[in-house]
Design an enzyme around this catalytic site. Structure first.
Site, PDB file in Angstrom:
ATOM      1  N   CYS A 117      -9.802  -7.907  12.650  1.00 17.90           N
ATOM      2  CA  CYS A 117      -8.467  -7.550  12.143  1.00 17.90           C
ATOM      3  C   CYS A 117      -7.352  -8.123  13.014  1.00 17.90           C
ATOM      4  CB  CYS A 117      -8.339  -6.033  12.027  1.00 17.90           C
ATOM      5  SG  CYS A 117      -8.703  -5.129  13.561  1.00 17.90           S
TER       6      CYS A 117
ATOM      7  N   HIS B 215      -1.385  -2.688  13.139  1.00 21.19           N
ATOM      8  CA  HIS B 215      -1.407  -3.244  14.488  1.00 21.19           C
ATOM      9  C   HIS B 215      -0.144  -4.060  14.749  1.00 21.19           C
ATOM     10  CE1 HIS B 215      -5.388  -1.808  14.648  1.00 21.19           C
ATOM     11  NE2 HIS B 215      -6.079  -2.929  14.558  1.00 21.19           N
TER      12      HIS B 215
END
Length: 352
Positions: A132, A253
């Site tokens: 990711c 994130h």
């Protein structure tokens, strides 16, 4: 077409509807949900229909499956991925099991669609979904790399609870409540996940990513970024270093990215940031949020539940000469573009 999914939820029309005979309605392509024997028999709703979860290990589990979306961990992928391929399925794997296999394409559709050139439905293959943090970083860095080759990249990540799963998200929520109520935070998830004996309060705290630390001092998450970037850019010599941190954010994130280029992005200092913005505005899946006057830049909250990766804080690296350095700040939804969306986009490429 049939698609076997270990876990994917996304508000796109996927699996796509099958063409219907004239005068009738289109029918959704068959969806098959597979899991371990403990979950077999459960019923799950998806797109107004109910499906019964089937046993992943049952004979014929992958018979007739065209695309198998795996998101059940590396050991499951290594055991059952080849079995799905043997039945003719294209496996889109969300684990790290096959990412560094030279025979397996590592794919971000906006960044490396050419890697899918030899993958065809019905011929059986594995396609790897990247880490990711790598996806979110390279969505922004790769368009710049193609314009002015990157020699060195330094990344610091600020990773949300979603990257560690539902249990970590729940622990962050409960710990926050406990601390605000004057109680001691109950640490459970990060006591056992990845590091034996680790007991760290998550609420109102940051700490080094909970992935195991290797002999070189980097943890596994950081080395994934190093190795996957080199594979994406087909450049074993590009210098990449990363520091991955877990922060008390529920979802999405953030990453600080410093890039050093082989040649200047633009010969004039005043035009460098504008040049970078123009390149990124033309990049698919990227949104620019870079309002210096209002001090408005990407935040995890703003990109949560969004498909695009947001880029801001675009500025010249003053520590490097000749306009060869740039700093950017990137935010992306770890669940969407960092995982499920990217896998679905790969599957959609197979259907074109």
């Amino acid at each position: 077409m049939q698609a076997a999914a270990a876990a994917v939820r996304h508000p796109r029309l996927f699996p796509p509807s099958r063409p219907a005979p004239r005068g009738t309605s289109a029918h959704p392509a068959p969806l098959r949900l597979l899991a371990c024997h403990r979950s077999a028999g459960k019923r799950l709703a998806f797109e107004d229909r109910e499906y019964t979860v089937q046993d992943l290990a049952a004979p014929g589990a992958f018979d007739g499956v065209d695309i198998a979306l795996f998101s059940a961990g590396g050991s499951v992928s290594r055991k059952y991925g080849p079995a799905a391929v043997a039945r003719g399925a294209v496996v889109v794997d969300n684990s790290s099991a096959f990412r560094m296999d030279p025979e397996v394409p590592l794919v971000i559709p906006e960044v490396s669609p050419e890697a899918m050139g030899n993958v065809r439905l019905g011929q059986g293959a594995i396609v790897a979904n990247p880490n990711c943090s790598t996806i979110i970083c390279l969505m922004a860095a790769t368009p710049l790399h193609r314009h002015a080759k990157v020699l060195r990249m330094v990344v610091s990540t600020y990773q949300a609870a979603s990257g560690a799963g539902a249990a970590a998200m729940e622990e962050l929520k409960l710990q926050t409540q406990e601390v605000l109520e004057g109680e001691g935070a109950n640490t459970q998830y990060f006591q056992t996940a990845g590091c034996s004996g680790l007991q760290i309060e998550y609420a109102f705290n940051i700490f080094s990513h909970n992935a195991p630390v290797l002999e070189n001092g980097y943890n596994e998450e950081e080395m994934k970024m190093v190795k996957e970037t080199r594979k994406f850019w087909n450049d074993k010599d590009v210098k990449v270093t990363a520091t991955c941190i877990r922060v008390p954010v529920m979802r999405a994130h953030a990453e600080s990215v410093n890039l050093q280029f082989e040649k200047p992005l633009d010969e004039k200092t005043n035009w460098l940031c504008l040049c970078c913005s123009i390149i990124l505005r033309g990049a698919p899946g990227v949104t620019i949020i870079d309002d210096r006057a209002s001090n408005r830049f990407p935040t995890p909250l703003e990109v949560s539940d969004k498909d695009d990766v947001a880029v801001g804080r675009i500025r010249l690296d003053l520590s490097l000469d000749d306009n060869r350095g740039l700093d950017i700040f990137v935010c992306g939804d770890q669940i969407r573009k960092g995982a499920a969306l990217n896998a679905v986009q790969i599957a959609e490429m197979l259907l074109k």
